[in-house]
Write a protein that holds these residues in place. Structure first.
Motif, PDB file in Angstrom:
ATOM      1  N   ALA A 136       0.837  -1.207   0.000  1.00 40.89           N
ATOM      2  CA  ALA A 136       0.000   0.000   0.000  1.00 40.89           C
ATOM      3  C   ALA A 136       0.864   1.246   0.000  1.00 40.89           C
ATOM      4  O   ALA A 136       1.870   1.334   0.707  1.00 40.89           O
ATOM      5  CB  ALA A 136      -0.898   0.013   1.234  1.00 40.89           C
ATOM      6  N   GLY A 137       0.455   2.224  -0.826  1.00 40.22           N
ATOM      7  CA  GLY A 137       1.139   3.514  -0.840  1.00 40.22           C
ATOM      8  C   GLY A 137       0.122   4.628  -0.674  1.00 40.22           C
ATOM      9  O   GLY A 137      -1.067   4.449  -0.994  1.00 40.22           O
ATOM     10  N   ILE A 138       0.606   5.753  -0.162  1.00 44.82           N
ATOM     11  CA  ILE A 138      -0.270   6.922  -0.061  1.00 44.82           C
ATOM     12  C   ILE A 138       0.435   8.108  -0.701  1.00 44.82           C
ATOM     13  O   ILE A 138       1.628   8.343  -0.471  1.00 44.82           O
ATOM     14  CB  ILE A 138      -0.702   7.198   1.405  1.00 44.82           C
ATOM     15  CG1 ILE A 138      -1.679   8.374   1.468  1.00 44.82           C
ATOM     16  CG2 ILE A 138       0.477   7.406   2.344  1.00 44.82           C
ATOM     17  CD1 ILE A 138      -2.473   8.429   2.763  1.00 44.82           C
ATOM     18  N   ALA A 139      -0.307   8.836  -1.546  1.00 47.33           N
ATOM     19  CA  ALA A 139       0.256   9.934  -2.330  1.00 47.33           C
ATOM     20  C   ALA A 139      -0.348  11.259  -1.878  1.00 47.33           C
ATOM     21  O   ALA A 139      -1.516  11.297  -1.471  1.00 47.33           O
ATOM     22  CB  ALA A 139      -0.063   9.722  -3.814  1.00 47.33           C
ATOM     23  N   ILE A 140       0.464  12.322  -1.960  1.00 45.97           N
ATOM     24  CA  ILE A 140      -0.115  13.663  -1.769  1.00 45.97           C
ATOM     25  C   ILE A 140       0.239  14.569  -2.947  1.00 45.97           C
ATOM     26  O   ILE A 140       1.315  14.500  -3.518  1.00 45.97           O
ATOM     27  CB  ILE A 140       0.291  14.330  -0.420  1.00 45.97           C
ATOM     28  CG1 ILE A 140       1.804  14.462  -0.261  1.00 45.97           C
ATOM     29  CG2 ILE A 140      -0.329  13.610   0.759  1.00 45.97           C
ATOM     30  CD1 ILE A 140       2.227  15.314   0.947  1.00 45.97           C
ATOM     31  N   VAL A 148      -0.257  16.135   6.906  1.00 50.33           N
ATOM     32  CA  VAL A 148      -1.355  15.149   6.955  1.00 50.33           C
ATOM     33  C   VAL A 148      -0.798  13.731   7.121  1.00 50.33           C
ATOM     34  O   VAL A 148      -1.529  12.819   7.511  1.00 50.33           O
ATOM     35  CB  VAL A 148      -2.269  15.207   5.704  1.00 50.33           C
ATOM     36  CG1 VAL A 148      -2.854  16.605   5.514  1.00 50.33           C
ATOM     37  CG2 VAL A 148      -1.543  14.745   4.439  1.00 50.33           C
ATOM     38  N   LEU A 149       0.491  13.550   6.816  1.00 49.37           N
ATOM     39  CA  LEU A 149       1.052  12.187   6.846  1.00 49.37           C
ATOM     40  C   LEU A 149       1.564  11.772   8.225  1.00 49.37           C
ATOM     41  O   LEU A 149       1.715  10.582   8.501  1.00 49.37           O
ATOM     42  CB  LEU A 149       2.203  12.067   5.831  1.00 49.37           C
ATOM     43  CG  LEU A 149       1.802  12.252   4.368  1.00 49.37           C
ATOM     44  CD1 LEU A 149       3.051  12.245   3.484  1.00 49.37           C
ATOM     45  CD2 LEU A 149       0.834  11.164   3.915  1.00 49.37           C
ATOM     46  N   TRP A 150       1.798  12.741   9.091  1.00 50.48           N
ATOM     47  CA  TRP A 150       2.420  12.372  10.370  1.00 50.48           C
ATOM     48  C   TRP A 150       1.554  11.408  11.161  1.00 50.48           C
ATOM     49  O   TRP A 150       2.024  10.402  11.682  1.00 50.48           O
ATOM     50  CB  TRP A 150       2.767  13.603  11.221  1.00 50.48           C
ATOM     51  CG  TRP A 150       3.707  14.561  10.532  1.00 50.48           C
ATOM     52  CD1 TRP A 150       3.574  15.910  10.469  1.00 50.48           C
ATOM     53  CD2 TRP A 150       4.926  14.255   9.816  1.00 50.48           C
ATOM     54  NE1 TRP A 150       4.607  16.466   9.750  1.00 50.48           N
ATOM     55  CE2 TRP A 150       5.454  15.480   9.344  1.00 50.48           C
ATOM     56  CE3 TRP A 150       5.598  13.076   9.512  1.00 50.48           C
ATOM     57  CZ2 TRP A 150       6.631  15.551   8.596  1.00 50.48           C
ATOM     58  CZ3 TRP A 150       6.777  13.146   8.764  1.00 50.48           C
ATOM     59  CH2 TRP A 150       7.275  14.366   8.330  1.00 50.48           C
ATOM     60  N   ASP A 151       0.266  11.721  11.256  1.00 52.77           N
ATOM     61  CA  ASP A 151      -0.597  10.846  12.051  1.00 52.77           C
ATOM     62  C   ASP A 151      -0.632   9.434  11.451  1.00 52.77           C
ATOM     63  O   ASP A 151      -0.627   8.433  12.162  1.00 52.77           O
ATOM     64  CB  ASP A 151      -2.018  11.424  12.121  1.00 52.77           C
ATOM     65  CG  ASP A 151      -2.962  10.458  12.827  1.00 52.77           C
ATOM     66  OD1 ASP A 151      -2.661  10.124  13.987  1.00 52.77           O
ATOM     67  OD2 ASP A 151      -3.953  10.011  12.208  1.00 52.77           O
TER      68      ASP A 151
END
Ligand code: 5SP
Ligand code: FE2
Length: 251
Positions: A136-140, A148-151
């Motif tokens: 899984a990856g998350i993109a911004i 938004v990614l820290w949490d």
């Protein structure tokens, strides 16, 4: 330990009339992954292709034998409803399903009958992707803060932790755009906190911009026009790899 260098040519710049062969050839030129840009004409103002095309390409490129191995299909999902397509893309041969943070949050308005948590909660969506047997990856996007990614990175259990974070260095939608160096502080901030995280950069990367991205700490490099438009793609792939490896050797 610094994560390994991964060069992932974006097949958006391949010859669509010859896609399978072009993809196989690019792996032959030394690419590690193939970056597969999926656009739905809704999340971004462009349309590419869906699962049947991905399945056809998979027939030309051997499945990776290990996690993150050669031939990994890194599917960059620029789509409004990321949860809806996970199973279909898994079936088609996707290995890494990278969704956009912005879509995970805005998709409440799409398909209102689906009220599941993973539709709007990025961590639940990462868990769901892992449960389907995918990375899984998350993109911004450029307009989204890295905050938004820290949490997501700090308070996640193993199943909720992304295998990769993608920092867009262009506004998503099209290949061949100008690299946005303004996005590199996001990469730097992530690298400082997470020395082992896979950090991908995507958009406008090539021989003229790779050193900046490598210095910031990116280890997964997407390049579309720079690789597919080159006279000698293997030379460009080797140059991109060397820049990231050299930076790793300096730290
Ligand atoms: O996701 C995208 C564009 O939305 C990218 O993957 C581009 O396709 C990269 O192409 P180049 O900027 O390297 O030509
Ligand atoms: Fe992409």
């Amino acid at each position: 330990m610094a994560p390994k260098t991964i060069i992932a040519p974006s097949i958006l710049s391949a010859d669509f009339g010859n896609l399978g062969h072009d993809c196989a050839r690019t792996i032959g030129h030394g690419a590690d992954w193939l970056h597969v840009d999926i656009m739905d004409g809704h999340f971004v103002p462009n349309i590419t292709f869906g699962p049947p095309v991905v399945a056809k390409i998979r027939g030309h490129v051997e499945k990776p034998t290990e996690h993150h191995g050669r031939g990994t299909f890194d599917c960059h999902m620029m789509i409004a409803e990321p949860k809806k397509w996970v199973k279909e893309f898994k079936k088609a041969g996707c290995d890494l399903y990278c969704f956009h943070y912005e879509a995970a949050f805005s998709s409440a308005a799409e398909n209102p009958e689906d009220t599941s948590d993973e539709k709007t909660n990025p961590k639940a969506l990462i868990r769901y992707i892992h449960d389907q047997g995918l990375l899984a990856g998350i993109a911004i996007k450029p307009d989204t803060s890295v905050d938004v990614l820290w949490d997501i990175l700090e308070n996640a259990d193993e199943k909720e932790l992304p295998d990769m974070v993608l920092i867009m260095t262009v506004h998503p939608g099209f290949g061949g755009q100008k690299f946005m160096a303004s996005e590199l502080p996001k990469v730097q901030a992530l690298r400082e906190k997470y020395p082992e995280l896979n950090i991908e950069v995507d958009g406008g990367l090539g021989p003229g911009t790779i050193d900046q991205a490598a210095d910031a700490g990116a280890n997964v490099i997407v390049a579309g026009s720079a690789v597919f438009g080159a006279n000698d793609p293997s030379e460009v792939i080797a140059l991109l790899r060397k820049s990231v490896d050299d930076r790793k050797a300096r730290i």
